[in-house]
Every structure is written in C-alpha cells, then in structure tokens.
Design a protein around this motif. Structure first.
Motif, PDB file in Angstrom:
ATOM      1  N   GLU A  77     -33.958  13.218   0.565  1.00 49.28           N
ATOM      2  CA  GLU A  77     -35.023  12.530  -0.150  1.00 49.28           C
ATOM      3  C   GLU A  77     -35.162  13.224  -1.501  1.00 49.28           C
ATOM      4  OE1 GLU A  77     -39.201  11.070   1.267  1.00 49.28           O
ATOM      5  OE2 GLU A  77     -39.356  13.198   0.723  1.00 49.28           O
ATOM      6  N   VAL A  78     -35.178  12.435  -2.570  1.00 52.61           N
ATOM      7  CA  VAL A  78     -35.273  12.970  -3.922  1.00 52.61           C
ATOM      8  C   VAL A  78     -36.424  12.269  -4.629  1.00 52.61           C
ATOM      9  CG1 VAL A  78     -34.093  13.218  -6.132  1.00 52.61           C
ATOM     10  CG2 VAL A  78     -32.787  13.368  -4.018  1.00 52.61           C
ATOM     11  N   LYS A  79     -37.259  13.054  -5.300  1.00 53.83           N
ATOM     12  CA  LYS A  79     -38.299  12.489  -6.156  1.00 53.83           C
ATOM     13  C   LYS A  79     -38.055  13.003  -7.558  1.00 53.83           C
ATOM     14  CE  LYS A  79     -41.879  12.269  -2.641  1.00 53.83           C
ATOM     15  NZ  LYS A  79     -43.172  12.787  -2.220  1.00 53.83           N
ATOM     16  N   GLY A  80     -38.284  12.148  -8.530  1.00 53.46           N
ATOM     17  CA  GLY A  80     -38.079  12.574  -9.898  1.00 53.46           C
ATOM     18  C   GLY A  80     -38.362  11.461 -10.880  1.00 53.46           C
ATOM     19  N   GLU A  81     -37.948  11.687 -12.103  1.00 55.68           N
ATOM     20  CA  GLU A  81     -38.174  10.760 -13.193  1.00 55.68           C
ATOM     21  C   GLU A  81     -36.878  10.044 -13.532  1.00 55.68           C
ATOM     22  OE1 GLU A  81     -38.656  11.952 -17.656  1.00 55.68           O
ATOM     23  OE2 GLU A  81     -40.620  12.023 -16.706  1.00 55.68           O
ATOM     24  N   GLN A  82     -36.946   8.713 -13.720  1.00 60.38           N
ATOM     25  CA  GLN A  82     -35.758   7.973 -14.132  1.00 60.38           C
ATOM     26  C   GLN A  82     -35.561   8.207 -15.619  1.00 60.38           C
ATOM     27  OE1 GLN A  82     -35.434   3.956 -12.845  1.00 60.38           O
ATOM     28  NE2 GLN A  82     -33.961   3.445 -14.407  1.00 60.38           N
ATOM     29  N   PHE A  83     -34.329   8.508 -15.989  1.00 57.21           N
ATOM     30  CA  PHE A  83     -33.999   8.849 -17.365  1.00 57.21           C
ATOM     31  C   PHE A  83     -32.812   8.005 -17.787  1.00 57.21           C
ATOM     32  CE2 PHE A  83     -32.166  11.540 -20.683  1.00 57.21           C
ATOM     33  CZ  PHE A  83     -33.295  11.856 -21.417  1.00 57.21           C
ATOM     34  N   THR A  84     -32.906   7.364 -18.958  1.00 57.14           N
ATOM     35  CA  THR A  84     -31.832   6.509 -19.459  1.00 57.14           C
ATOM     36  C   THR A  84     -31.261   7.109 -20.730  1.00 57.14           C
ATOM     37  OG1 THR A  84     -32.995   4.587 -18.602  1.00 57.14           O
ATOM     38  CG2 THR A  84     -31.244   4.171 -20.173  1.00 57.14           C
ATOM     39  N   THR A  85     -29.937   7.158 -20.817  1.00 56.81           N
ATOM     40  CA  THR A  85     -29.252   7.643 -22.006  1.00 56.81           C
ATOM     41  C   THR A  85     -28.397   6.511 -22.567  1.00 56.81           C
ATOM     42  OG1 THR A  85     -29.104   9.833 -20.998  1.00 56.81           O
ATOM     43  CG2 THR A  85     -27.701   9.432 -22.898  1.00 56.81           C
ATOM     44  N   GLU A  86     -28.535   6.251 -23.860  1.00 56.73           N
ATOM     45  CA  GLU A  86     -27.709   5.245 -24.510  1.00 56.73           C
ATOM     46  C   GLU A  86     -26.703   5.944 -25.420  1.00 56.73           C
ATOM     47  OE1 GLU A  86     -29.991   2.378 -26.648  1.00 56.73           O
ATOM     48  OE2 GLU A  86     -30.923   1.585 -24.838  1.00 56.73           O
ATOM     49  N   TYR A  87     -25.472   5.402 -25.449  1.00 54.23           N
ATOM     50  CA  TYR A  87     -24.474   5.949 -26.359  1.00 54.23           C
ATOM     51  C   TYR A  87     -23.541   4.822 -26.806  1.00 54.23           C
ATOM     52  CZ  TYR A  87     -21.644   6.032 -22.099  1.00 54.23           C
ATOM     53  OH  TYR A  87     -20.997   5.692 -20.940  1.00 54.23           O
ATOM     54  N   PRO A  88     -23.167   4.844 -28.096  1.00 52.63           N
ATOM     55  CA  PRO A  88     -22.252   3.816 -28.593  1.00 52.63           C
ATOM     56  C   PRO A  88     -20.804   4.198 -28.288  1.00 52.63           C
ATOM     57  CG  PRO A  88     -22.962   5.199 -30.392  1.00 52.63           C
ATOM     58  CD  PRO A  88     -23.675   5.684 -29.164  1.00 52.63           C
ATOM     59  N   LYS A  89     -19.976   3.195 -28.087  1.00 54.58           N
ATOM     60  CA  LYS A  89     -18.562   3.437 -27.827  1.00 54.58           C
ATOM     61  C   LYS A  89     -17.773   2.315 -28.477  1.00 54.58           C
ATOM     62  CE  LYS A  89     -15.460   4.713 -24.120  1.00 54.58           C
ATOM     63  NZ  LYS A  89     -15.305   4.936 -22.694  1.00 54.58           N
ATOM     64  N   GLU A  90     -16.668   2.678 -29.076  1.00 54.40           N
ATOM     65  CA  GLU A  90     -15.831   1.691 -29.731  1.00 54.40           C
ATOM     66  C   GLU A  90     -14.714   1.262 -28.778  1.00 54.40           C
ATOM     67  OE1 GLU A  90     -13.197   2.388 -33.385  1.00 54.40           O
ATOM     68  OE2 GLU A  90     -15.164   1.854 -34.225  1.00 54.40           O
ATOM     69  N   ILE A  91     -14.606  -0.040 -28.550  1.00 62.27           N
ATOM     70  CA  ILE A  91     -13.582  -0.576 -27.654  1.00 62.27           C
ATOM     71  C   ILE A  91     -12.549  -1.307 -28.494  1.00 62.27           C
ATOM     72  CG2 ILE A  91     -13.134  -2.178 -25.770  1.00 62.27           C
ATOM     73  CD1 ILE A  91     -15.901  -1.584 -24.736  1.00 62.27           C
ATOM     74  N   VAL A  92     -11.284  -0.980 -28.282  1.00 61.23           N
ATOM     75  CA  VAL A  92     -10.201  -1.597 -29.037  1.00 61.23           C
ATOM     76  C   VAL A  92      -9.394  -2.490 -28.112  1.00 61.23           C
ATOM     77  CG1 VAL A  92      -8.155  -1.155 -30.443  1.00 61.23           C
ATOM     78  CG2 VAL A  92     -10.089   0.422 -30.529  1.00 61.23           C
ATOM     79  N   GLN A  93      -9.259  -3.760 -28.507  1.00 65.51           N
ATOM     80  CA  GLN A  93      -8.422  -4.709 -27.764  1.00 65.51           C
ATOM     81  C   GLN A  93      -7.477  -5.349 -28.769  1.00 65.51           C
ATOM     82  OE1 GLN A  93     -11.165  -7.371 -25.848  1.00 65.51           O
ATOM     83  NE2 GLN A  93     -11.324  -6.067 -24.055  1.00 65.51           N
ATOM     84  N   GLY A  94      -6.231  -4.923 -28.741  1.00 66.06           N
ATOM     85  CA  GLY A  94      -5.273  -5.424 -29.722  1.00 66.06           C
ATOM     86  C   GLY A  94      -5.667  -4.948 -31.109  1.00 66.06           C
ATOM     87  N   LYS A  95      -5.926  -5.883 -32.025  1.00 60.93           N
ATOM     88  CA  LYS A  95      -6.327  -5.539 -33.388  1.00 60.93           C
ATOM     89  C   LYS A  95      -7.838  -5.577 -33.579  1.00 60.93           C
ATOM     90  CE  LYS A  95      -2.054  -7.231 -35.378  1.00 60.93           C
ATOM     91  NZ  LYS A  95      -1.420  -8.139 -36.335  1.00 60.93           N
ATOM     92  N   ASN A  96      -8.548  -5.966 -32.551  1.00 59.25           N
ATOM     93  CA  ASN A  96     -10.000  -6.087 -32.651  1.00 59.25           C
ATOM     94  C   ASN A  96     -10.703  -4.814 -32.183  1.00 59.25           C
ATOM     95  OD1 ASN A  96      -9.692  -8.757 -33.490  1.00 59.25           O
ATOM     96  ND2 ASN A  96      -9.730  -9.494 -31.372  1.00 59.25           N
ATOM     97  N   LYS A  97     -11.729  -4.406 -32.928  1.00 57.14           N
ATOM     98  CA  LYS A  97     -12.566  -3.270 -32.552  1.00 57.14           C
ATOM     99  C   LYS A  97     -13.983  -3.786 -32.372  1.00 57.14           C
ATOM    100  CE  LYS A  97     -10.047   0.351 -34.952  1.00 57.14           C
ATOM    101  NZ  LYS A  97     -10.133   1.412 -35.960  1.00 57.14           N
ATOM    102  N   VAL A  98     -14.590  -3.407 -31.283  1.00 59.65           N
ATOM    103  CA  VAL A  98     -15.955  -3.825 -30.998  1.00 59.65           C
ATOM    104  C   VAL A  98     -16.767  -2.586 -30.643  1.00 59.65           C
ATOM    105  CG1 VAL A  98     -17.402  -5.239 -29.510  1.00 59.65           C
ATOM    106  CG2 VAL A  98     -15.128  -6.033 -30.115  1.00 59.65           C
ATOM    107  N   LYS A  99     -17.959  -2.448 -31.220  1.00 57.20           N
ATOM    108  CA  LYS A  99     -18.856  -1.349 -30.849  1.00 57.20           C
ATOM    109  C   LYS A  99     -19.803  -1.857 -29.771  1.00 57.20           C
ATOM    110  CE  LYS A  99     -19.159   2.051 -34.391  1.00 57.20           C
ATOM    111  NZ  LYS A  99     -20.004   2.812 -35.265  1.00 57.20           N
ATOM    112  N   VAL A 100     -19.853  -1.130 -28.676  1.00 61.28           N
ATOM    113  CA  VAL A 100     -20.690  -1.501 -27.543  1.00 61.28           C
ATOM    114  C   VAL A 100     -21.616  -0.334 -27.231  1.00 61.28           C
ATOM    115  CG1 VAL A 100     -20.666  -2.188 -25.122  1.00 61.28           C
ATOM    116  CG2 VAL A 100     -18.835  -2.941 -26.626  1.00 61.28           C
ATOM    117  N   THR A 101     -22.851  -0.645 -26.904  1.00 60.62           N
ATOM    118  CA  THR A 101     -23.796   0.390 -26.499  1.00 60.62           C
ATOM    119  C   THR A 101     -23.849   0.438 -24.975  1.00 60.62           C
ATOM    120  OG1 THR A 101     -25.127   0.030 -28.471  1.00 60.62           O
ATOM    121  CG2 THR A 101     -26.180   1.177 -26.650  1.00 60.62           C
TER     122      THR A 101
END
Length: 137
Positions: A77-101
């Motif tokens: 049994e665990v009690k605690g606080e929910q914590f969310t971390t966001e980070y950007p990442k660049e995804i490359v597919q062929g010649k296309n680059k997309v930034k996704v969070t």
C-alpha cells in the motif's frame, strides 16, 4: 479543511524488484512499479474484462527505507502525491520532424507499507489474483 489536496492511495502488487539510487546530495531514492487491476463482467458475453494499470512510485527518505527491500510480487500500500513531468521530444520520420510533448506521471510516496498477501477469494473474479508475468509492463 484543505483547499487543495493531492493525495493518491495505491494498493497492489509490485511489478519488479525495487531499484535504489543515490541523489546528488547522497540521499536515497527508491523507484518501483505497482500494478492495480480492475474489471467488470460483460453482460453480453458473460465473461470478465480486465484492465491492469501500472503506477510508477518514487520514494525518498523514510518511505525509501521501507521500500528498499520490496521484491516482485509483494503486496503493498502506497500513499503519496501524484506528480506530472512534461518534457518535449523531437520525433523524426523520414524528412519530417515533429516536436511532441510527453507527460510522465508518478506517485511520490509519503508512506509505503508491505501488506500480508491476500487470501484468494476468486469466486469468479480474476481481479482477486496477483498480476502474472504476462501482465507485466
């Protein structure tokens, strides 16, 4: 009464052995995962439909001392606080680059307790059984 509250309570089975790390200031940090299961009986097929949810648990200080020796299959049994971390990442597919969070969620434990293994009360409900190897994330 508190105006804002962020408290999570997770009760389930440990997915793999807890891992201990040292932080930059040499305090102990323990990371492990806990599986919770839920399910319902499908009225059309009359069979159980299960869903396993995995929770990443991070413990520091005294809770880390309690979590340090947790092994796969332990009931906790665990009690605690929910914590969310966001980070950007660049995804490359062929010649296309997309930034996704991306968003990671974890529970920062303030309380970790190993519980006694529950007695099987299956009675047609597979949620009462521990998570098996093929359920693991």
């Amino acid at each position: 009464m508190a105006l804002y509250e962020n408290e999570q309570k997770v009760k389930g089975f440990v997915g793999k052995d807890a891992e201990s790390f040292a932080t930059k200031n040499q305090s102990t940090c323990v990371v492990f995962s806990v599986a919770t299961k839920s399910g319902y009986k499908d009225k059309r097929t009359n069979e159980w439909v299960n869903h396993t949810e995995w929770h990443r648990i991070v413990a520091f200080g005294q809770p880390a001392e309690h979590a340090r020796n947790l092994k796969k299959g332990d009931y906790v049994e665990v009690k605690g606080e929910q914590f969310t971390t966001e980070y950007p990442k660049e995804i490359v597919q062929g010649k296309n680059k997309v930034k996704v969070t991306f968003r990671d969620k974890e529970v920062r434990a303030s309380y970790v307790k190993r519980l006694e293994q529950p007695k099987s009360s299956r009675a047609g409900n597979p949620d009462a059984e521990p998570v098996r190897e093929d359920d693991a994330a």
